[in-house]
Design a protein around this motif. Sequence first.
Motif, short mmCIF file in Angstrom:
data_model
loop_
_atom_site.label_atom_id
_atom_site.label_comp_id
_atom_site.label_asym_id
_atom_site.label_seq_id
_atom_site.Cartn_x
_atom_site.Cartn_y
_atom_site.Cartn_z
N ASP A 1 11.31 22.95 24.86
CA ASP A 1 11.53 21.51 24.77
C ASP A 1 12.91 21.20 25.34
N ASN B 1 8.49 23.58 11.15
CA ASN B 1 7.93 22.24 10.94
C ASN B 1 6.48 22.41 10.54
N ARG C 1 3.85 20.72 11.40
CA ARG C 1 3.04 19.92 12.33
C ARG C 1 3.26 20.46 13.74
#
Length: 428
Positions: free
Chosen positions: A218, A291, A293
């Motif tokens: 990312d 996380n 998700r």
Amino acid sequence: MNVLILGSGGREHAFAWKIAQSKKLENLYIAPGNAGTAHCGTNVNISATDFEAVKALVWEKGIDMVLVGPEDPLVKGIHDYFLQDEVLKDIPVIGPKKDGAQLEGSKDFSKQFMIKHGVPTAAYQSFTKANVEEGKKFLETLKPPFVLKASGLAAGKGVLIIDDINEAKKELENMLLDAKFGDASSTVVIEEFLHGIELSVFVLTDGKSYKILPAAKDYKRIGEGDTGLNTGGMGAVSPVPFADEAFIKKVEEKVVIPTINGLRKENIDYRGFIFIGLMNNNGEPSVIEYNCRMGDPETEVVIPRIKSDFLDLLEGVATQTLDKKSFETVNETATTVVIVSGGYPEDYEKNKVVTGIDSNEGSHVFHSGTKQDGDKVLTSGGRVFAITSFGTSIQDAVNKSFKNAEKITFDKKYYRKDIGKDLMNWGK
Ligand code: AMP
Ligand code: GLY
């Protein structure tokens, strides 16, 4: 199957786009969705954290499965809400219950979990306002830069990395005594700074078995060359050249297996995604965070790289038969370039008319922050689109994303033109 996806970002558009291709799908609903998800199913304008409204919708539409995109409803207990309700209890929710969502909702919990189950992570201690002075003393034992983290959810803003010891002490006071991040900073984790290069590894689990999804890198900062403020993510690349098979194997053995086993030992029945933020330090993985998700924009490169029927995989999660499901990925490189509203991640304007969405060629345009207004598409968020492309190399893929990002126009649009650049000559 009738499926409901909760959320409104690019991640949810990528989910919706993929699920819409499943042979097992009858009807797809997205709540609240965006102008892009409306092309994959039916948007319903309710908030993902309005559990009563979600219940009414599930009942009315005969929903067979709920896929939760963002962390908020999970940390607030949407899965528990379903299990405790007579009408909803047999409808599977993809996403952990409150106990599992603590992996993201409480950094203090996730650090304790990692240490207890032998998952490699930075050394740390947690502090509250009762022991601020000890926190300052702990800072003195560390080498700069100092890493201070609000333990609770702080919309991605709760991590401070500070070079100066006095400033670090001051910020510790601000977080603990002046509630800099509200309740989220009533407990602060102070940890050792990790060196290396970051990546995200995603795991889908039914609580018994797991599949490791494609890894992604990312680009978090707003400015080119990784400068300026942190954002939700300005682009992503998958696969990651420095996460070769040997490294992923190491991640599986040292991180994924101890995490899945740890959850079982703690009696946490976890069914959903685990997003593992990792530092690769000379080939050794160390966990920065969990996380509960998928990541955004990572999902916009990870999901297109999954060849198998995604709904079939999710069904495997719901029925704890994930180990029986086939899981194949696409070898080509995927990149995504996020187009944002000028000013983001600080104040930005909304409701700008978008043109050029339909003229893209060779890319998928995932909507992150848009809404339909009659026949117009308007911007409605900081991150507006994620333009995903495949290529034979990062350069090849990202050039397609840039070309199509250029064609989309709205007032004050911005995107980084260096996504993937740091990886293009990796290992050469
Ligand atoms: P987190 O919300 O925990 O992912 O932290 C946000 C970002 O801060 C991470 O993506 C890293 O870039 C950075 N970060 C967090 N913890 C550390 C650490 N211990 N060492 C170095 N960088 C870190
Ligand atoms: N792109 C980082 C995240 O979803 O948290």
